[in-house]
Design an enzyme around this catalytic site. Structure first.
Site, short mmCIF file in Angstrom:
data_model
loop_
_atom_site.label_atom_id
_atom_site.label_comp_id
_atom_site.label_asym_id
_atom_site.label_seq_id
_atom_site.Cartn_x
_atom_site.Cartn_y
_atom_site.Cartn_z
N THR A 164 3.85 -8.12 -11.20
CA THR A 164 3.66 -7.02 -10.44
C THR A 164 3.97 -5.55 -10.81
O THR A 164 3.28 -4.76 -11.19
CB THR A 164 4.05 -7.14 -8.79
N ASP B 61 10.53 -10.23 -9.36
CA ASP B 61 10.80 -11.70 -9.22
C ASP B 61 10.16 -12.12 -10.82
O ASP B 61 11.12 -11.90 -11.69
CB ASP B 61 9.98 -12.41 -8.37
O1 LIG Z 1 7.64 -9.94 -9.61
P1 LIG Z 1 6.74 -10.73 -9.13
O2 LIG Z 1 6.79 -12.04 -9.62
O3 LIG Z 1 5.30 -10.02 -9.43
O4 LIG Z 1 6.88 -10.67 -7.55
C1 LIG Z 1 6.99 -9.68 -6.84
C2 LIG Z 1 5.92 -9.19 -5.99
O5 LIG Z 1 5.76 -10.27 -5.08
C3 LIG Z 1 5.70 -9.78 -3.52
O6 LIG Z 1 4.36 -9.24 -3.35
P2 LIG Z 1 3.08 -10.14 -2.83
O7 LIG Z 1 1.93 -10.04 -3.99
O8 LIG Z 1 3.62 -11.31 -2.17
O9 LIG Z 1 2.54 -9.07 -1.78
P3 LIG Z 1 3.17 -8.58 -0.25
O10 LIG Z 1 3.86 -7.26 -0.99
O11 LIG Z 1 1.84 -8.04 0.38
O12 LIG Z 1 3.94 -9.54 0.21
C4 LIG Z 1 6.55 -8.73 -3.59
O13 LIG Z 1 6.53 -7.86 -2.52
C5 LIG Z 1 6.55 -7.93 -4.84
O14 LIG Z 1 5.32 -6.87 -4.92
O1 HPA Z 2 11.36 -14.78 -2.89
C1 HPA Z 2 10.24 -14.38 -2.55
N1 HPA Z 2 10.08 -13.94 -1.11
C2 HPA Z 2 9.06 -13.43 -0.57
N2 HPA Z 2 8.11 -12.66 -1.49
C3 HPA Z 2 8.36 -13.04 -2.95
N3 HPA Z 2 7.46 -12.61 -3.83
C4 HPA Z 2 8.31 -12.98 -4.82
N4 HPA Z 2 9.25 -13.50 -4.76
C5 HPA Z 2 9.25 -13.44 -3.24
#
Ligand SMILES: O=P(O)(O)OC[C@H]1O[C@H](OP(=O)(O)OP(=O)(O)O)[C@H](O)[C@@H]1O
Ligand code: HPA
Length: 175
Positions: free
Chosen positions: A105, A101
């Site tokens: 991360t 996104d």
């Molecule tokens: O490119 P970014 O803006 O960093 O977003 C991407 C990250 O966001 C979400 O993880 P989240 O932190 O929501 O944790 P999860 O995987 O446990 O849902 C997804 O699984 C990615 O790891």
């Molecule tokens: O669009 C989304 N959906 C769920 N989790 C996410 N984490 C970053 N972007 C997203």
């Protein structure tokens, strides 16, 4: 059952794309010591599907990365937990995540992994929200470009739910 969720990418489209990705990775990493490294929790569905489409020897690792919004942590603080990281020194590492996104991360995970002296680091994601990407890091492999909409399913959650949906969907406003 989930009539209010609009399907953006169907189950069959995902399966075809993951199959293609597996073939490409098999070609590109054929002669290397490969570790496929899933980022919990969102990558769990992709990584288990993808590893069965990779036809070359590889090890599997899982690490956790989460953005917290708790009272005792900074808003949006990104916590990376490397306690379960296997030995990657001298190995090729393919980081697998559900979505790229903003890219925060992936950028932070790659930086943390460099300390362990892998031979090379590459990344693969199912979804890329190109319009939101910050900074210079890009995924090396991705299956679908998606617009700037909040998506769920195939590992992706909203408030911890919807990860089990076999397709990628968009929630209606205010759900
Ligand atoms: O490119 P970014 O803006 O960093 O977003 C991407 C990250 O966001 C979400 O993880 P989240 O932190 O929501 O944790 P999860 O995987 O446990 O849902 C997804 O699984 C990615 O790891
Ligand atoms: O669009 C989304 N959906 C769920 N989790 C996410 N984490 C970053 N972007 C997203």
């Amino acid at each position: 059952m989930h009539d209010d969720i609009r399907c953006l990418i169907s189950e069959s489209e995902i399966h075809a794309a993951v199959e293609r990705l597996g073939r490409q990775i098999s070609d590109d990493f054929g002669d290397s010591e490969l570790t496929v490294l899933g980022i919990l929790t969102g990558s769990i569905v992709l990584v288990t599907d993808l590893m069965r489409r990779i036809e070359v020897r590889h090890q599997l690792g899982l690490i956790q990365a989460s953005s917290y919004r708790g009272e005792t942590t900074q808003p949006d603080e990104l916590i990376i937990n490397l306690e379960t990281l296997p030995e990657i020194r001298g190995r090729d590492v393919l980081i697998v995540d559900d979505i790229f996104d903003t890219g925060r991360t992936m950028t932070k995970v790659q930086r943390e992994l460099e300390r362990f002296q892998p031979r090379r680091i590459r990344s693969a994601v199912l979804l890329w929200k190109k319009s939101r990407t910050e900074g210079p890091v890009r995924p090396d492999y991705h299956c679908f470009d998606i617009p700037d909409e909040f998506v769920v399913g195939y590992g992706l959650d909203y408030n911890g739910e919807y990860r089990h949906l076999p397709y990628i969907g968009v929630l209606p406003p205010q759900s």
